[in-house]
Write a protein that holds these residues in place. Structure first.
Motif, PDB file in Angstrom:
ATOM      1  N   GLU A 239      84.228  20.838  40.547  1.00  0.00           N
ATOM      2  CA  GLU A 239      85.115  21.983  40.750  1.00  0.00           C
ATOM      3  C   GLU A 239      84.643  23.210  39.984  1.00  0.00           C
ATOM      4  N   GLU A 240      84.053  22.979  38.804  1.00  0.00           N
ATOM      5  CA  GLU A 240      83.552  24.084  37.989  1.00  0.00           C
ATOM      6  C   GLU A 240      82.127  23.759  37.547  1.00  0.00           C
ATOM      7  N   PRO A 241      81.161  23.931  38.421  1.00  0.00           N
ATOM      8  CA  PRO A 241      79.777  23.554  38.109  1.00  0.00           C
ATOM      9  C   PRO A 241      79.095  24.472  37.104  1.00  0.00           C
ATOM     10  N   GLY A 242      79.650  25.628  36.854  1.00  0.00           N
ATOM     11  CA  GLY A 242      79.044  26.535  35.887  1.00  0.00           C
ATOM     12  C   GLY A 242      78.024  27.471  36.515  1.00  0.00           C
ATOM     13  N   GLU A 243      77.774  28.588  35.838  1.00  0.00           N
ATOM     14  CA  GLU A 243      76.873  29.607  36.374  1.00  0.00           C
ATOM     15  C   GLU A 243      75.433  29.115  36.447  1.00  0.00           C
ATOM     16  N   LEU A 244      75.024  28.268  35.514  1.00  0.00           N
ATOM     17  CA  LEU A 244      73.653  27.760  35.526  1.00  0.00           C
ATOM     18  C   LEU A 244      73.379  26.947  36.780  1.00  0.00           C
ATOM     19  N   TYR A 245      74.314  26.089  37.149  1.00  0.00           N
ATOM     20  CA  TYR A 245      74.142  25.264  38.351  1.00  0.00           C
ATOM     21  C   TYR A 245      74.208  26.128  39.603  1.00  0.00           C
ATOM     22  N   LYS A 246      75.112  27.081  39.621  1.00  0.00           N
ATOM     23  CA  LYS A 246      75.209  27.974  40.781  1.00  0.00           C
ATOM     24  C   LYS A 246      73.924  28.765  40.970  1.00  0.00           C
ATOM     25  N   GLY A 247      73.258  29.099  39.858  1.00  0.00           N
ATOM     26  CA  GLY A 247      72.024  29.876  39.939  1.00  0.00           C
ATOM     27  C   GLY A 247      70.868  29.122  40.555  1.00  0.00           C
ATOM     28  N   MET A 248      71.009  27.813  40.782  1.00  0.00           N
ATOM     29  CA  MET A 248      69.947  27.027  41.404  1.00  0.00           C
ATOM     30  C   MET A 248      69.918  27.211  42.924  1.00  0.00           C
ATOM     31  N   PHE A 249      70.918  27.911  43.473  1.00  0.00           N
ATOM     32  CA  PHE A 249      71.005  28.072  44.923  1.00  0.00           C
ATOM     33  C   PHE A 249      71.022  29.565  45.271  1.00  0.00           C
ATOM     34  N   PHE A 250      70.503  29.869  46.476  1.00  0.00           N
ATOM     35  CA  PHE A 250      70.511  31.254  46.943  1.00  0.00           C
ATOM     36  C   PHE A 250      71.946  31.689  47.248  1.00  0.00           C
ATOM     37  N   GLU A 251      72.143  32.983  47.234  1.00  0.00           N
ATOM     38  CA  GLU A 251      73.453  33.520  47.563  1.00  0.00           C
ATOM     39  C   GLU A 251      73.829  33.148  48.995  1.00  0.00           C
ATOM     40  N   GLY A 252      74.990  32.588  49.173  1.00  0.00           N
ATOM     41  CA  GLY A 252      75.446  32.158  50.483  1.00  0.00           C
ATOM     42  C   GLY A 252      74.990  30.765  50.864  1.00  0.00           C
ATOM     43  N   GLU A 253      74.066  30.171  50.102  1.00  0.00           N
ATOM     44  CA  GLU A 253      73.584  28.818  50.401  1.00  0.00           C
ATOM     45  C   GLU A 253      74.624  27.790  49.985  1.00  0.00           C
ATOM     46  N   GLU A 254      74.791  26.766  50.778  1.00  0.00           N
ATOM     47  CA  GLU A 254      75.730  25.701  50.453  1.00  0.00           C
ATOM     48  C   GLU A 254      75.202  24.890  49.275  1.00  0.00           C
ATOM     49  N   MET A 255      76.052  24.701  48.273  1.00  0.00           N
ATOM     50  CA  MET A 255      75.606  23.985  47.080  1.00  0.00           C
ATOM     51  C   MET A 255      75.573  22.484  47.333  1.00  0.00           C
ATOM     52  N   ASP A 256      74.546  21.847  46.790  1.00  0.00           N
ATOM     53  CA  ASP A 256      74.365  20.406  46.919  1.00  0.00           C
ATOM     54  C   ASP A 256      74.895  19.739  45.643  1.00  0.00           C
ATOM     55  N   TYR A 257      75.815  18.810  45.819  1.00  0.00           N
ATOM     56  CA  TYR A 257      76.434  18.149  44.673  1.00  0.00           C
ATOM     57  C   TYR A 257      75.860  16.749  44.430  1.00  0.00           C
ATOM     58  N   GLU A 258      74.705  16.459  45.026  1.00  0.00           N
ATOM     59  CA  GLU A 258      74.100  15.138  44.854  1.00  0.00           C
ATOM     60  C   GLU A 258      73.780  14.864  43.380  1.00  0.00           C
ATOM     61  N   LEU A 259      73.448  15.922  42.634  1.00  0.00           N
ATOM     62  CA  LEU A 259      73.127  15.753  41.213  1.00  0.00           C
ATOM     63  C   LEU A 259      74.294  15.129  40.455  1.00  0.00           C
ATOM     64  N   PHE A 260      75.514  15.517  40.787  1.00  0.00           N
ATOM     65  CA  PHE A 260      76.684  14.964  40.125  1.00  0.00           C
ATOM     66  C   PHE A 260      76.839  13.477  40.455  1.00  0.00           C
ATOM     67  N   ASP A 261      76.534  13.102  41.690  1.00  0.00           N
ATOM     68  CA  ASP A 261      76.620  11.696  42.080  1.00  0.00           C
ATOM     69  C   ASP A 261      75.608  10.852  41.311  1.00  0.00           C
ATOM     70  N   ARG A 262      74.367  11.364  41.212  1.00  0.00           N
ATOM     71  CA  ARG A 262      73.322  10.624  40.495  1.00  0.00           C
ATOM     72  C   ARG A 262      73.663  10.486  39.008  1.00  0.00           C
ATOM     73  N   GLU A 263      74.195  11.549  38.409  1.00  0.00           N
ATOM     74  CA  GLU A 263      74.535  11.508  36.985  1.00  0.00           C
ATOM     75  C   GLU A 263      75.686  10.538  36.725  1.00  0.00           C
ATOM     76  N   GLU A 264      76.666  10.533  37.618  1.00  0.00           N
ATOM     77  CA  GLU A 264      77.787   9.611  37.459  1.00  0.00           C
ATOM     78  C   GLU A 264      77.315   8.167  37.519  1.00  0.00           C
ATOM     79  N   LYS A 265      76.401   7.862  38.433  1.00  0.00           N
ATOM     80  CA  LYS A 265      75.850   6.513  38.538  1.00  0.00           C
ATOM     81  C   LYS A 265      75.014   6.174  37.308  1.00  0.00           C
ATOM     82  N   ARG A 266      74.230   7.135  36.811  1.00  0.00           N
ATOM     83  CA  ARG A 266      73.386   6.884  35.643  1.00  0.00           C
ATOM     84  C   ARG A 266      74.228   6.546  34.423  1.00  0.00           C
ATOM     85  N   VAL A 267      75.312   7.284  34.219  1.00  0.00           N
ATOM     86  CA  VAL A 267      76.174   7.042  33.066  1.00  0.00           C
ATOM     87  C   VAL A 267      76.828   5.668  33.165  1.00  0.00           C
TER      88      VAL A 267
END
Length: 205
Positions: A166-194
């Protein structure tokens, strides 16, 4: 008369102690025996035993002409040392910070393990940090100050870097172009890793 292993007189012998508590216990035992120490004779027969008696005296500290003494070293019992190693970090963290981290699945056990490893494997926050004033490599620091500042900075950095879907932060948002749909796969991988790490620690692989 105090003698060495060859029987030669050694005159006076001075005995030192690492802590004031050790000295107090030894002196209490000597006082109970009228400050006398019985040394077995080097030669004796079954019918005759001759012991040598030494009278112990406390040595009083002399005043320094200049400068000042550091004083006796601190003494801590095993329970006190355990508490200092495992729980002292809590004094440098606020309840609000702990609750914020817990809400993001960063448990107090994780923090305790991190700070315990820091003190065990990094002398800057362990043995060197416990050195007395006058013996420290960096003057101006009181014992424990390095570890205190490390805990405060570490927890503050953890809280500032917390992100969610819900609040990925400005750093994460900066990984995508303006208007590009953000990919949340990183959150899924991190949750599984933990979850995998927690499972390995408490239940084995």
């Amino acid at each position: 008369v105090v003698t060495d292993l060859d029987g030669r007189s050694g005159g006076r012998v001075y005995v030192g102690f690492d802590t004031v508590q050790e000295y107090a216990a030894a002196w209490e035992g000597l006082v109970s025996s009228d400050r006398r120490i019985q040394w077995p004779a080097r030669t004796s027969s079954p019918s005759t035993t001759t012991n040598t008696t030494t009278v112990a005296h406390p040595v009083h500290e002399q005043r320094l002409i200049r400068g000042e003494k550091f004083g006796p070293r601190t003494f801590r019992s095993a329970p006190e040392l355990y508490h200092d190693l495992h729980h002292s970090w809590r004094a440098y963290v606020t309840p609000a910070q702990l609750q914020t981290l817990a809400d993001h699945d960063v448990s107090e056990t994780v923090l305790e393990d991190a700070f315990l490893a820091t003190r065990n494997y990094n002398p800057t926050f362990g043995t060197e940090d416990q050195a007395r004033v006058g013996e420290k490599l960096r003057e101006g620091y009181v014992p424990g100050q390095h570890f205190k500042e490390f805990v405060e900075g570490y927890v503050e950095a953890l809280v500032d870097s917390l992100v969610t879907r819900e609040e990925p932060g400005e750093l994460y948002k900066g990984m995508f172009f303006e208007g590009e749909e953000m990919d949340y796969e990183l959150f899924d991988r991190e949750e599984k890793r933990v979850k995998d790490l927690a499972s390995e620690k408490y239940y084995g692989k």
